[in-house]
Design a protein around this motif. Structure first.
Motif, PDB file in Angstrom:
ATOM      1  N   PRO A   1       0.814  -1.222   0.000  1.00 50.40           N
ATOM      2  CA  PRO A   1       0.000   0.000   0.000  1.00 50.40           C
ATOM      3  C   PRO A   1       0.846   1.269   0.000  1.00 50.40           C
ATOM      4  O   PRO A   1       1.787   1.389   0.789  1.00 50.40           O
ATOM      5  N   PHE A   2       0.497   2.179  -0.894  1.00 52.43           N
ATOM      6  CA  PHE A   2       1.238   3.435  -0.987  1.00 52.43           C
ATOM      7  C   PHE A   2       1.009   4.235   0.298  1.00 52.43           C
ATOM      8  O   PHE A   2      -0.121   4.398   0.749  1.00 52.43           O
ATOM      9  N   PRO A   3       2.074   4.756   0.913  1.00 48.83           N
ATOM     10  CA  PRO A   3       1.968   5.381   2.232  1.00 48.83           C
ATOM     11  C   PRO A   3       1.667   6.875   2.181  1.00 48.83           C
ATOM     12  O   PRO A   3       1.621   7.499   1.117  1.00 48.83           O
ATOM     13  N   ALA A   4       1.504   7.442   3.366  1.00 46.70           N
ATOM     14  CA  ALA A   4       1.410   8.897   3.494  1.00 46.70           C
ATOM     15  C   ALA A   4       2.776   9.496   3.166  1.00 46.70           C
ATOM     16  O   ALA A   4       3.813   8.815   3.251  1.00 46.70           O
ATOM     17  N   THR A   5       2.786  10.763   2.796  1.00 48.23           N
ATOM     18  CA  THR A   5       4.021  11.424   2.346  1.00 48.23           C
ATOM     19  C   THR A   5       5.161  11.292   3.338  1.00 48.23           C
ATOM     20  O   THR A   5       6.309  11.026   2.960  1.00 48.23           O
ATOM     21  N   GLU A   6       4.872  11.446   4.622  1.00 47.28           N
ATOM     22  CA  GLU A   6       5.938  11.425   5.627  1.00 47.28           C
ATOM     23  C   GLU A   6       6.589  10.046   5.771  1.00 47.28           C
ATOM     24  O   GLU A   6       7.708   9.923   6.279  1.00 47.28           O
ATOM     25  N   ASP A   7       5.902   9.009   5.309  1.00 44.05           N
ATOM     26  CA  ASP A   7       6.443   7.654   5.411  1.00 44.05           C
ATOM     27  C   ASP A   7       7.144   7.188   4.134  1.00 44.05           C
ATOM     28  O   ASP A   7       7.627   6.046   4.067  1.00 44.05           O
ATOM     29  N   LEU A   8       7.198   8.057   3.133  1.00 46.22           N
ATOM     30  CA  LEU A   8       7.753   7.657   1.839  1.00 46.22           C
ATOM     31  C   LEU A   8       9.208   7.172   1.888  1.00 46.22           C
ATOM     32  O   LEU A   8       9.524   6.136   1.289  1.00 46.22           O
ATOM     33  N   PRO A   9      10.116   7.880   2.576  1.00 47.19           N
ATOM     34  CA  PRO A   9      11.511   7.401   2.574  1.00 47.19           C
ATOM     35  C   PRO A   9      11.644   5.968   3.090  1.00 47.19           C
ATOM     36  O   PRO A   9      12.351   5.155   2.497  1.00 47.19           O
ATOM     37  N   ARG A  10      10.974   5.651   4.200  1.00 48.04           N
ATOM     38  CA  ARG A  10      11.031   4.297   4.745  1.00 48.04           C
ATOM     39  C   ARG A  10      10.431   3.292   3.760  1.00 48.04           C
ATOM     40  O   ARG A  10      10.977   2.203   3.530  1.00 48.04           O
ATOM     41  N   TYR A  11       9.299   3.675   3.172  1.00 51.24           N
ATOM     42  CA  TYR A  11       8.604   2.811   2.216  1.00 51.24           C
ATOM     43  C   TYR A  11       9.488   2.508   1.007  1.00 51.24           C
ATOM     44  O   TYR A  11       9.633   1.346   0.595  1.00 51.24           O
ATOM     45  N   MET A  12      10.094   3.544   0.457  1.00 47.87           N
ATOM     46  CA  MET A  12      10.945   3.368  -0.720  1.00 47.87           C
ATOM     47  C   MET A  12      12.181   2.540  -0.390  1.00 47.87           C
ATOM     48  O   MET A  12      12.651   1.744  -1.217  1.00 47.87           O
ATOM     49  N   ALA A  13      12.708   2.712   0.831  1.00 53.60           N
ATOM     50  CA  ALA A  13      13.882   1.944   1.253  1.00 53.60           C
ATOM     51  C   ALA A  13      13.571   0.458   1.382  1.00 53.60           C
ATOM     52  O   ALA A  13      14.483  -0.374   1.372  1.00 53.60           O
ATOM     53  N   GLU A  14      12.283   0.108   1.460  1.00 53.13           N
ATOM     54  CA  GLU A  14      11.875  -1.294   1.516  1.00 53.13           C
ATOM     55  C   GLU A  14      11.454  -1.811   0.136  1.00 53.13           C
ATOM     56  O   GLU A  14      11.803  -2.931  -0.252  1.00 53.13           O
ATOM     57  N   VAL A  15      10.698  -0.996  -0.588  1.00 53.28           N
ATOM     58  CA  VAL A  15      10.146  -1.423  -1.873  1.00 53.28           C
ATOM     59  C   VAL A  15      11.214  -1.525  -2.967  1.00 53.28           C
ATOM     60  O   VAL A  15      11.202  -2.477  -3.763  1.00 53.28           O
ATOM     61  N   TYR A  16      12.137  -0.584  -3.009  1.00 53.68           N
ATOM     62  CA  TYR A  16      13.135  -0.584  -4.075  1.00 53.68           C
ATOM     63  C   TYR A  16      14.068  -1.804  -4.025  1.00 53.68           C
ATOM     64  O   TYR A  16      14.299  -2.445  -5.060  1.00 53.68           O
ATOM     65  N   PRO A  17      14.622  -2.159  -2.856  1.00 53.12           N
ATOM     66  CA  PRO A  17      15.459  -3.367  -2.827  1.00 53.12           C
ATOM     67  C   PRO A  17      14.668  -4.630  -3.203  1.00 53.12           C
ATOM     68  O   PRO A  17      15.210  -5.522  -3.863  1.00 53.12           O
ATOM     69  N   GLU A  18      13.408  -4.680  -2.785  1.00 52.25           N
ATOM     70  CA  GLU A  18      12.572  -5.823  -3.139  1.00 52.25           C
ATOM     71  C   GLU A  18      12.419  -5.927  -4.654  1.00 52.25           C
ATOM     72  O   GLU A  18      12.578  -7.007  -5.236  1.00 52.25           O
ATOM     73  N   LEU A  19      12.129  -4.812  -5.307  1.00 49.88           N
ATOM     74  CA  LEU A  19      11.985  -4.798  -6.759  1.00 49.88           C
ATOM     75  C   LEU A  19      13.294  -5.161  -7.436  1.00 49.88           C
ATOM     76  O   LEU A  19      13.314  -5.944  -8.397  1.00 49.88           O
ATOM     77  N   GLN A  20      14.378  -4.635  -6.938  1.00 49.05           N
ATOM     78  CA  GLN A  20      15.695  -4.930  -7.514  1.00 49.05           C
ATOM     79  C   GLN A  20      15.994  -6.430  -7.467  1.00 49.05           C
ATOM     80  O   GLN A  20      16.498  -7.008  -8.442  1.00 49.05           O
ATOM     81  N   GLN A  21      15.645  -7.075  -6.358  1.00 51.14           N
ATOM     82  CA  GLN A  21      15.861  -8.512  -6.215  1.00 51.14           C
ATOM     83  C   GLN A  21      14.973  -9.308  -7.168  1.00 51.14           C
ATOM     84  O   GLN A  21      15.414 -10.293  -7.770  1.00 51.14           O
ATOM     85  N   LEU A  22      13.722  -8.874  -7.310  1.00 53.26           N
ATOM     86  CA  LEU A  22      12.810  -9.556  -8.224  1.00 53.26           C
ATOM     87  C   LEU A  22      13.335  -9.515  -9.657  1.00 53.26           C
ATOM     88  O   LEU A  22      13.346 -10.525 -10.366  1.00 53.26           O
ATOM     89  N   LEU A  23      13.769  -8.338 -10.083  1.00 55.92           N
ATOM     90  CA  LEU A  23      14.285  -8.188 -11.442  1.00 55.92           C
ATOM     91  C   LEU A  23      15.575  -8.981 -11.635  1.00 55.92           C
ATOM     92  O   LEU A  23      15.799  -9.583 -12.689  1.00 55.92           O
ATOM     93  N   ALA A  24      16.420  -9.006 -10.602  1.00 61.72           N
ATOM     94  CA  ALA A  24      17.687  -9.740 -10.694  1.00 61.72           C
ATOM     95  C   ALA A  24      17.439 -11.244 -10.848  1.00 61.72           C
ATOM     96  O   ALA A  24      18.239 -11.951 -11.463  1.00 61.72           O
ATOM     97  N   LYS A  25      16.320 -11.716 -10.305  1.00 63.17           N
ATOM     98  CA  LYS A  25      15.972 -13.139 -10.406  1.00 63.17           C
ATOM     99  C   LYS A  25      15.177 -13.461 -11.677  1.00 63.17           C
ATOM    100  O   LYS A  25      14.746 -14.601 -11.862  1.00 63.17           O
ATOM    101  N   GLY A  26      14.986 -12.448 -12.512  1.00 67.75           N
ATOM    102  CA  GLY A  26      14.317 -12.682 -13.790  1.00 67.75           C
ATOM    103  C   GLY A  26      12.806 -12.593 -13.756  1.00 67.75           C
ATOM    104  O   GLY A  26      12.143 -13.011 -14.706  1.00 67.75           O
ATOM    105  N   HIS A  27      12.248 -12.051 -12.666  1.00 65.16           N
ATOM    106  CA  HIS A  27      10.794 -11.911 -12.599  1.00 65.16           C
ATOM    107  C   HIS A  27      10.311 -10.789 -13.512  1.00 65.16           C
ATOM    108  O   HIS A  27      11.030  -9.809 -13.749  1.00 65.16           O
ATOM    109  N   LYS A  28       9.100 -10.926 -13.979  1.00 63.49           N
ATOM    110  CA  LYS A  28       8.420  -9.919 -14.788  1.00 63.49           C
ATOM    111  C   LYS A  28       7.403  -9.260 -13.849  1.00 63.49           C
ATOM    112  O   LYS A  28       6.477  -9.924 -13.373  1.00 63.49           O
ATOM    113  N   VAL A  29       7.583  -7.984 -13.550  1.00 62.27           N
ATOM    114  CA  VAL A  29       6.831  -7.340 -12.473  1.00 62.27           C
ATOM    115  C   VAL A  29       5.899  -6.253 -13.015  1.00 62.27           C
ATOM    116  O   VAL A  29       6.303  -5.440 -13.852  1.00 62.27           O
TER     117      VAL A  29
END
Length: 199
Positions: A81-109
């Protein structure tokens, strides 16, 4: 038979676009959103998503009550779930590494929000910056505007700027860690050299 075959392939979701060809894509919520949402259309669009091999589909919508539709169609999904503005840095710090790992494993996202707007476009432009694929925020913004045929407003640009700050902080932390490792190695080498001299 032709009509049945076409239905079996599903229908492409509205405003579907590739951020990274055959790897990462965005779209509007399958079935539409608000008063435009249609159950049959949702089913046909989820079929298309499944047939294209997306795994997972990542829903950024706050509500979770429609996610069972993916289960019914045997589509792997994640809810972020997309967060409130003040929570964005924490959210992005979690979502971006997850996406990077998915792409590195060859997933289509495939990512989606209710509509294709500033938040999701900014989030994806920010990923390109954070991952170093398009390090310059203005260039990443221009690229996503071109891909989506939409102009990114201040909220989306703020997300991209936050991604740039996260990348800078990450680079600084890695440099500091490297300096500490190099310093420790040099100290060990000095101790070893002194021991040899004493011998």
């Amino acid at each position: 038979m032709a009509a049945k075959g076409k239905w079996a392939q599903g229908i492409k979701p509205r405003h579907f676009c590739w951020v990274m060809e055959d790897k990462l894509a965005l779209c509007e919520r399958p079935g539409g959103y608000g008063a435009n949402h249609r159950r049959v259309r949702r089913q046909e669009e989820i079929i298309w998503v499944r047939e294209q091999g997306f795994s997972p589909v990542v829903s950024l919508i706050p509500a979770s009550h429609n996610l069972h539709n993916y289960d019914e169609m045997s589509v792997n999904w994640r809810h972020r779930p997309f967060p409130a503005t003040e929570d964005l840095p924490r959210y992005m710090a979690e979502v971006y590494p997850e996406l990077q790992q998915l792409l590195a494993k060859g997933h289509k996202v495939l990512y989606h929000l209710d509509e294709l707007g500033d938040r999701i476009i900014g989030l994806m432009a920010g990923y390109l910056v954070w991952a170093g694929l398009v390090p310059e925020p203005p260039r990443a913004i221009f690229l996503l505007e071109h891909i989506t045929s939409r102009q990114i407003g201040p909220p989306g640009r703020d997300i991209v700027a936050t991604a740039g700050k996260l990348r800078a902080a990450q680079f600084k932390a890695s440099q500091e860690a490297k300096a500490q490792t190099d310093g420790a190695s040099a100290a060990q080498a000095g101790i070893a050299s002194g021991a040899q001299d004493d011998a």
